[in-house]
Structure formats: C-alpha cells, structure tokens
Design a protein around this motif. Structure first.
Motif, PDB file in Angstrom:
ATOM      1  N   ALA A   1       0.370  79.950  42.234  1.00  0.00           N
ATOM      2  CA  ALA A   1       0.455  78.480  42.204  1.00  0.00           C
ATOM      3  C   ALA A   1       1.901  78.083  41.916  1.00  0.00           C
ATOM      4  N   CYS A   2       2.171  76.793  41.928  1.00  0.00           N
ATOM      5  CA  CYS A   2       3.511  76.281  41.598  1.00  0.00           C
ATOM      6  C   CYS A   2       3.384  75.186  40.538  1.00  0.00           C
ATOM      7  N   GLY A   3       4.440  75.010  39.771  1.00  0.00           N
ATOM      8  CA  GLY A   3       4.561  73.884  38.847  1.00  0.00           C
ATOM      9  C   GLY A   3       3.389  73.776  37.889  1.00  0.00           C
ATOM     10  N   THR A   4       2.837  72.580  37.822  1.00  0.00           N
ATOM     11  CA  THR A   4       1.710  72.317  36.921  1.00  0.00           C
ATOM     12  C   THR A   4       0.530  73.235  37.222  1.00  0.00           C
ATOM     13  N   SER A   5       0.279  73.472  38.487  1.00  0.00           N
ATOM     14  CA  SER A   5      -0.857  74.324  38.858  1.00  0.00           C
ATOM     15  C   SER A   5      -0.649  75.738  38.315  1.00  0.00           C
ATOM     16  N   TYR A   6       0.598  76.168  38.260  1.00  0.00           N
ATOM     17  CA  TYR A   6       0.919  77.477  37.682  1.00  0.00           C
ATOM     18  C   TYR A   6       0.567  77.493  36.183  1.00  0.00           C
TER      19      TYR A   6
ATOM     20  N   ILE B   1      -4.088  78.037  43.488  1.00  0.00           N
ATOM     21  CA  ILE B   1      -4.342  76.705  42.931  1.00  0.00           C
ATOM     22  C   ILE B   1      -3.319  75.732  43.494  1.00  0.00           C
ATOM     23  N   SER B   2      -3.816  74.671  44.107  1.00  0.00           N
ATOM     24  CA  SER B   2      -2.914  73.663  44.634  1.00  0.00           C
ATOM     25  C   SER B   2      -3.647  72.332  44.716  1.00  0.00           C
ATOM     26  N   GLN B   3      -3.201  71.403  43.905  1.00  0.00           N
ATOM     27  CA  GLN B   3      -3.801  70.070  43.913  1.00  0.00           C
ATOM     28  C   GLN B   3      -3.818  69.511  45.336  1.00  0.00           C
ATOM     29  N   SER B   4      -2.644  69.525  45.980  1.00  0.00           N
ATOM     30  CA  SER B   4      -2.509  68.923  47.310  1.00  0.00           C
ATOM     31  C   SER B   4      -3.112  69.784  48.407  1.00  0.00           C
ATOM     32  N   GLY B   5      -3.156  71.093  48.147  1.00  0.00           N
ATOM     33  CA  GLY B   5      -3.614  72.021  49.181  1.00  0.00           C
ATOM     34  C   GLY B   5      -2.611  72.180  50.308  1.00  0.00           C
ATOM     35  N   GLU B   6      -1.376  71.716  50.105  1.00  0.00           N
ATOM     36  CA  GLU B   6      -0.376  71.779  51.174  1.00  0.00           C
ATOM     37  C   GLU B   6       0.923  72.448  50.720  1.00  0.00           C
ATOM     38  N   THR B   7       0.995  72.914  49.502  1.00  0.00           N
ATOM     39  CA  THR B   7       2.254  73.479  49.004  1.00  0.00           C
ATOM     40  C   THR B   7       2.635  74.717  49.818  1.00  0.00           C
ATOM     41  N   ALA B   8       3.817  74.668  50.420  1.00  0.00           N
ATOM     42  CA  ALA B   8       4.193  75.689  51.415  1.00  0.00           C
ATOM     43  C   ALA B   8       4.166  77.106  50.826  1.00  0.00           C
TER      44      ALA B   8
ATOM     45  N   GLY C   1       0.503  59.177  41.318  1.00  0.00           N
ATOM     46  CA  GLY C   1       1.697  59.478  40.514  1.00  0.00           C
ATOM     47  C   GLY C   1       2.195  60.877  40.865  1.00  0.00           C
ATOM     48  N   VAL C   2       3.504  61.022  40.987  1.00  0.00           N
ATOM     49  CA  VAL C   2       4.034  62.341  41.351  1.00  0.00           C
ATOM     50  C   VAL C   2       3.695  63.376  40.277  1.00  0.00           C
ATOM     51  N   ALA C   3       3.738  62.958  39.033  1.00  0.00           N
ATOM     52  CA  ALA C   3       3.422  63.895  37.950  1.00  0.00           C
ATOM     53  C   ALA C   3       1.921  64.182  37.946  1.00  0.00           C
ATOM     54  N   ALA C   4       1.589  65.444  37.968  1.00  0.00           N
ATOM     55  CA  ALA C   4       0.168  65.810  37.938  1.00  0.00           C
ATOM     56  C   ALA C   4      -0.383  65.535  36.547  1.00  0.00           C
ATOM     57  N   THR C   5      -1.470  64.777  36.460  1.00  0.00           N
ATOM     58  CA  THR C   5      -2.085  64.494  35.149  1.00  0.00           C
ATOM     59  C   THR C   5      -3.580  64.803  35.211  1.00  0.00           C
TER      60      THR C   5
ATOM     61  N   ALA D   1       6.868  70.324  28.587  1.00  0.00           N
ATOM     62  CA  ALA D   1       8.298  70.267  28.924  1.00  0.00           C
ATOM     63  C   ALA D   1       8.494  69.830  30.368  1.00  0.00           C
ATOM     64  N   LEU D   2       7.640  70.332  31.252  1.00  0.00           N
ATOM     65  CA  LEU D   2       7.758  69.945  32.666  1.00  0.00           C
ATOM     66  C   LEU D   2       7.520  68.440  32.828  1.00  0.00           C
ATOM     67  N   LYS D   3       6.478  67.947  32.159  1.00  0.00           N
ATOM     68  CA  LYS D   3       6.173  66.507  32.272  1.00  0.00           C
ATOM     69  C   LYS D   3       7.365  65.685  31.813  1.00  0.00           C
ATOM     70  N   LEU D   4       7.921  66.070  30.649  1.00  0.00           N
ATOM     71  CA  LEU D   4       9.008  65.256  30.097  1.00  0.00           C
ATOM     72  C   LEU D   4      10.245  65.305  30.994  1.00  0.00           C
ATOM     73  N   LYS D   5      10.604  66.510  31.434  1.00  0.00           N
ATOM     74  CA  LYS D   5      11.846  66.596  32.225  1.00  0.00           C
ATOM     75  C   LYS D   5      11.691  65.920  33.578  1.00  0.00           C
ATOM     76  N   GLU D   6      10.528  66.047  34.214  1.00  0.00           N
ATOM     77  CA  GLU D   6      10.431  65.536  35.585  1.00  0.00           C
ATOM     78  C   GLU D   6      10.425  64.013  35.667  1.00  0.00           C
ATOM     79  N   ILE D   7       9.931  63.335  34.611  1.00  0.00           N
ATOM     80  CA  ILE D   7       9.897  61.868  34.731  1.00  0.00           C
ATOM     81  C   ILE D   7      10.874  61.159  33.800  1.00  0.00           C
TER      82      ILE D   7
ATOM     83  N   SER E   1       3.962  66.311  47.373  1.00  0.00           N
ATOM     84  CA  SER E   1       3.402  67.363  48.193  1.00  0.00           C
ATOM     85  C   SER E   1       4.577  68.162  48.740  1.00  0.00           C
ATOM     86  N   VAL E   2       4.745  69.390  48.266  1.00  0.00           N
ATOM     87  CA  VAL E   2       5.966  70.140  48.606  1.00  0.00           C
ATOM     88  C   VAL E   2       5.673  71.028  49.811  1.00  0.00           C
ATOM     89  N   THR E   3       5.885  70.447  50.990  1.00  0.00           N
ATOM     90  CA  THR E   3       5.450  71.124  52.208  1.00  0.00           C
ATOM     91  C   THR E   3       6.541  71.970  52.848  1.00  0.00           C
TER      92      THR E   3
HETATM   93  O1  M6R Z   1      -0.044  70.386  45.041  1.00  0.00           O
HETATM   94  P1  M6R Z   1       0.295  71.535  44.151  1.00  0.00           P
HETATM   95  O2  M6R Z   1      -0.631  71.653  42.987  1.00  0.00           O
HETATM   96  O3  M6R Z   1       0.382  72.830  44.910  1.00  0.00           O
HETATM   97  O4  M6R Z   1       1.728  71.217  43.604  1.00  0.00           O
HETATM   98  C1  M6R Z   1       2.464  72.148  42.869  1.00  0.00           C
HETATM   99  C2  M6R Z   1       3.584  71.478  42.130  1.00  0.00           C
HETATM  100  O5  M6R Z   1       4.508  70.924  43.022  1.00  0.00           O
HETATM  101  C3  M6R Z   1       3.058  70.380  41.211  1.00  0.00           C
HETATM  102  O6  M6R Z   1       2.110  70.876  40.336  1.00  0.00           O
HETATM  103  C4  M6R Z   1       4.206  69.743  40.393  1.00  0.00           C
HETATM  104  O7  M6R Z   1       4.769  70.675  39.544  1.00  0.00           O
HETATM  105  C5  M6R Z   1       3.641  68.566  39.625  1.00  0.00           C
HETATM  106  N1  M6R Z   1       3.523  67.426  40.472  1.00  0.00           N
HETATM  107  C6  M6R Z   1       4.445  68.224  38.428  1.00  0.00           C
HETATM  108  O8  M6R Z   1       3.847  67.205  37.703  1.00  0.00           O
END
Ligand code: M6R
Length: 601
Positions: free
Chosen positions: A294-299, A341-348, A392-396, A476-482, A597-599
């Motif tokens: 996974a990446c980011g929050t999903s990680y 794990i990917s919220q968007s299901g599109e993370t490259a 919201g860009v930040a995953a909550t 830490a990720l939440k605070l730094k990203e927003i 969505s980091v495609t």
């Molecule tokens: O859609 P994804 O769960 O694959 O996204 C992975 C990350 O880009 C995502 O969790 C990102 O770290 C959060 N938006 C941060 O809040």
C-alpha cells in the motif's frame, strides 16, 4: 492527479461542464481548462489556479461536446500554456490527458521533423500532434493508431471540430469511467462527476478505446475489436459528495466516521463471529505468508494489521510501501496471501505490485473504497470498505474503515485457523461497539484551544510503540500534508538513536500513549524527551489521570483493548491536524502539491 470530464449529447451549457469538473477538484491540481465547439470551431479556455478562475473566464455558450481538465503538473511548470486541453497545428483537434508519456521526447523529435509546431512543455501535446499526423478523416482510427505509438500511461479524451458530436477516449494505466444518461454520455476520471447523471457506470479497461455519441457509446480493445464492459451500479448519492454545511470536507468526513464504521461492519458481524463472505473461497487456513502492499495512509493501516495478526498467530507477515515493493524481488507463491490496500483503487504503484505478484502465482485480496476501480478488477477478490465518497485529500474516514475491515479480516482469518481467545473476543466486542464510542468521542472532543496553542510550532515529533506506532506515523503524515509543518514519526524506542538530538522547547512531542502493554516503555521515552525540555502532548485512555502529571497536555479517548487503540485514536490525530491547518489559514481539503488519486508512479 489530473482529472478529466467529457460530455457529448444534447446541447448543454459549458459552465455545467465546468461545474462537473469541480467535482474532481479533490484529486489535486494546479491549473484547469476546457474545450468545446463554438460556431463549428474548437474554442479553448485555460487558466492557472482554481477552477473558479476558469468559471470566471468562460463565455455563457452551449455546445454539443466538450472536454474539461484539471492538471497536476508532471512535465512543464503549472501555467496557462501547459494547462490542458492541448491542440494540434490545425487547431481542429483538442485533447486532455491524465498520465505520463514516457517516449514523448522521441515522438516530439519525429513530429518536429515532420514540421509540427509545439507551444507547451508538456508530454501531452505530442499526442495531439500525433493524432493530427494519423488522421485521415476518422477520429477513432486516428486515436487507435496513435495510442499504439505511446509508451507510458494515459487516459485521454479527444474532440475534433469536423466531428462536433463525438468524443473519443482511450485508457492505459490511468482510469476512465463512462456513464450514459438519457440524452448524453459522460466521461470522467472517476465516478464523482457522473453520479449526478447516472449511477450505472462502465470502467474502461486497459487498452480500451471508446467512441461516445449523444445516446450511445461503443468500446473496442486496442486491436479495434468491439468489446462489452460490465456496468457497475454505484450507490453513492450526490449529497454525500457535498459539504452539507461543514466548513471543509475533511471535518465532515471525520464526523461521518461512526456511520462509516457501521457500513463497514454490515454483514460482517454475525452470530458466528467475524465473517468476510468475500473470502469464503480463499484457503485462509493454509496461508503461510501474508504480504501487505500500500502507499501513504493505506500503508499505515497495513502496519496495524501486521502488529495485530502477528501477535495472535505464527503467520509471517510483511508490509511494504508499493513503490519499493514493485521493484524488489518479492518471494511469493500459492501459499502467500497478498493484501493490496488502496482507498481509490487507482494508485499506480499499488496496482503494479498487484500485477507483479499475480504473475508470480499469489492470490490477491484488494481492500478498496471505490467499486469497479482498477485494483478491484485486477485482484482475485475485493473487500470494500464502504466509507462512501471521500473528497478531502487527506484520508480520514477511509483510514478508519481500512482499519475496521483489516481487523475483521484478521479476526476471521484467526478464527478460521482455530485461534480465538478472550483477548480476541474483547477486541471483537469493542469493534461492534466502536460506532457508538466514536459518536461519543466526536461529540465531546474539544481540542480547539490545544490546537491553537500549538499552531505556530514548526516541528513535531510523533512517537508510539508496538501497535500504536502506525498511529504516530499517520498522525505525522496528517499534520505535514495539510499544515506543512515538519512532522516526523519514530517508534519511541528509536528516539535515543538519533532523533532525540532534535528535541528542545521548540520541538514538541506528540506521544501515542494508552495504558497498553508497552505503556511503561513509552512513559520512559516521554521522560527522556522531557529531559530535553520538549513539550509533550499525549493521547491516552480515560482513567489514566496520572499521565497529566508528567506531560504538558493530555487528550483522552475511551479505554480499549490493547489491539484496538489504533482505531479509537484515529479521530484525535486527524482533528488535531485539521484544526492546525485551518488555524494556519490553509485549505485542508486541497493541500498543495498533493493529489487524492496518485495515478502515476
Ligand atoms: O488511494 P490510496 O489509498 O491507494 O492512496 C494512497 C495514498 O496516496 C494516500 O493514502 C495518501 O497518503 C493519503 N491521502 C494521505 O492522507
């Protein structure tokens, strides 16, 4: 990342198309543009900055077809010229693109030799000129030929002034979704702009090319053969993607967490205990290894799963960020379960990791929030987190639901392997109670004053231990990203191996410190930090009054079983970051440089 919307059909006002584009704002962008047909010619308006600027620039006209785009710069700085749509030399073709064309330099050299003139620094412009080069009166044929010459990732939507009533779209590596309403067909990067028109959507598959007309669309594969793609019904309602009186989507989405958890638990809490019907056919009893990617929050959610399941079993569990995983020589076989794990299901990167392990014979379970997204289609099975749209860009709320779904997955896996004990029973009970506990916590939480005190600090050190370490990472990720504050996270025991050198009165420590099994250890780490004169904020459980004598500020959450603190602590770190971002005057929904969505890799 870039967002695409296209409409073709009965005459529509082009400001409607721009409003539809606004639904993709949350994906992150730096410029925006639109193309449509006016008096038989392509008309283009582009602008740096917000879609609102575009709205102010457009003329009150109507069109039969239009394409609109939000750009997240990869090649060429954000400015009006590099914004999409891009055109060919004749100005008859207009195109929007999401993705990266890796061979654009070679293509550009070829096109320059052929006499084409370029005006932007983008990789995208080569596609417009290449279509011009390949065009012999049939736009679909020209696109079919062109995409064969492209290396890299693309989702494109193309229009031509000689065919004012059609759009042609193609995808490879970047998502595109279609929906057919009564008198128009809509195309977009994700479902959010489409649900206003229809809830039945079709996801283009790798290599697909689509021709869209007023009342119909046709899809072919990359060889030009007609194909039929499954229609998915999306049950998100439009209102769920609106702010409903909240100042920002982020706070609205945090407040929706109790309901989101309920939706994640539906059908998964049964008389027999935790159940995931999706995994019924999976041989979970004999899995020897689990790899989470996974990446980011999903990680961070994946890390919680590792701590949880590893504690109760002897299964080998490994977690990796997808951008590393995909380039490692990962050892998997048919006894390995891969959880992507990917919220968007599109993370490259996550998507590519899925492809790699599937080729090597592993079974893949996807955990996603978006029905029909690419990762869900390419994995063996999907467990949906049912959080509803997250703008919201930040995953909550999707982080919270990832945790819920992962706990259920972990519990049902353990149960099926005949591992069940009092501790797990208590975890399970807590999970069932969690919507109620979240409601109570969210209603009573009042940390505005605390956030206001800390809003001007430029550094934060988040610490946690064991299963609470991922919460430190996520905080830490939440605070730094927003908030753009330098927030870093460490397993608390690591402080003395380097990072403690940073601590002084200007560098507060945010400690995740419930009275769990490593409580005494983190208390020592808090003392070590205090000795360096750092201020300490701690989150702990109700009833732990003693901690307030040691630290500067305490935030309480309901008491929970050890395993479950990552869940109940989540709203705290999210709201703390939200308040600080808002108080510093930023827009927490649209953090700079970030995309939802980091495609692209
Ligand atoms: O859609 P994804 O769960 O694959 O996204 C992975 C990350 O880009 C995502 O969790 C990102 O770290 C959060 N938006 C941060 O809040």
């Amino acid at each position: 990342m870039c967002g695409i919307v296209g409409i073709v059909g009965a005459e529509f006002k082009i400001d409607e198309l721009v409003s539809d584009l606004q639904k993709l704002e949350y994906r992150g962008y730096d410029s925006a543009g639109i193309a449509y047909i006016e008096n038989g010619r392509i008309s283009i308006t582009k602008t740096l900055g917000r879609i609102q600027n575009l709205k102010e620039k457009i003329k009150p006209v109507t069109s039969l077809a239009g394409i609109a785009h939000t750009r997240w710069a990869t090649h060429g700085v954000p400015n009006d010229i590099n914004a999409h749509p891009h055109t060919d030399c004749t100005g008859k073709i207009a195109l929007v693109h999401n993705g990266i064309i890796e061979n654009y330099v070679e293509l550009k050299e070829f096109l320059l030799e052929r006499g084409h003139k370029f005006i932007s620094d983008t990789d995208t412009e080569v596609i417009a000129h290449l279509i011009e080069e390949n065009y012999e009166g049939d736009l679909y044929r020209a696109v079919l030929k062109t995409v064969k010459q492209l290396n890299g990732a693309y989702a494109i939507a193309v229009m031509h002034s000689d065919h004012p009533d059609i759009l042609v779209a193609a995808r490879k590596g970047s998502p595109l979704v279609l929906g057919k309403a009564e008198d128009k067909v809509i195309l977009a990067s994700d479902v959010t702009p489409i649900i206003k028109y229809t809830k039945d959507v079709v996801f283009l598959e790798e290599g697909d090319i689509a021709i869209l007309k007023e009342r119909e669309y046709k899809i072919t594969d990359s060889n030009g053969n007609l194909v039929v793609r499954k229609v998915y019904h999306i049950n998100w309602d439009e209102a769920a993607a609106e702010k409903s009186g909240y100042k920002h989507f982020m706070i609205k989405e945090i407040k929706e967490e109790p309901e989101a958890i309920e939706n994640a638990l539906v059908g998964r809490i049964t008389q027999e205990g935790p159940v995931l019907n999706e995994l019924k056919e999976f041989d979970l009893e004999n899995i020897e290894k689990i790899k989470l990617v996974a990446c980011g929050t999903s990680y961070h959610a994946a890390l919680v799963f590792k701590y949880f399941v590893e504690k109760h079993s002897d299964i080998d569990i490994e977690v990796d960020v997808a951008s590393e995983f995909r380039y490692r020589n990962v050892h998997v076989d048919d006894k390995t379960l891969v959880i992507a794990i990917s919220q968007s299901g599109e993370t490259a990167d996550t998507l590519e990791s899925v492809r790699i392990v599937k080729k090597k014979g592993a079974k893949v379970v996807a955990i996603s929030n978006v029905v029909g997204s690419t990762i869900t289609r390419e994995s063996d099975v999907t467990v949906y987190m049912n959080a509803g749209p997250e703008i919201g860009v930040a995953a909550t709320k999707t982080y919270v639901n990832q945790l819920v779904v992962l706990y259920i997955l972990g519990m049902s896996l353990l149960k099926r392997r005949n591992i069940w004990n009092e501790e797990l029973e208590n975890d399970y009970k807590f999970l069932k109670e969690s919507p109620k506990l979240f409601r109570k916590l969210l209603e009573s939480l009042d940390i505005d004053e605390l956030a206001s005190y800390y809003k001007n600090y430029n550094h934060f050190m988040y610490i946690g231990r064991g299963i609470n370490y991922p919460t430190a990472l996520e905080g830490a990720l939440k605070l730094k990203e927003i908030s753009y504050i330098n927030a870093t996270a460490y397993p608390a025991g690591e402080l003395k191996h380097g990072p403690i050198a940073l601590l002084d009165p200007t560098f507060p420590v945010f400690a995740i410190a419930p009275q769990g099994y490593l409580y005494e250890k983190i208390k020592s780490n808090i003392e070590e930090s205090k000795a360096r004169k750092a201020r300490i904020i701690a989150v702990t459980n109700e009833g732990n009054e003693g901690l307030s004598k040691i630290v500067d500020d305490v935030i309480y959450v309901p008491s929970a079983p050890d395993d479950m603190y990552p869940l109940i602590m989540s709203p705290i770190i999210q709201i703390f970051a939200y308040l600080i971002s808002d108080m510093r005057g930023y827009d927490p929904d649209k953090p700079r440089n970030l995309a939802k969505s980091v495609t692209v890799e």
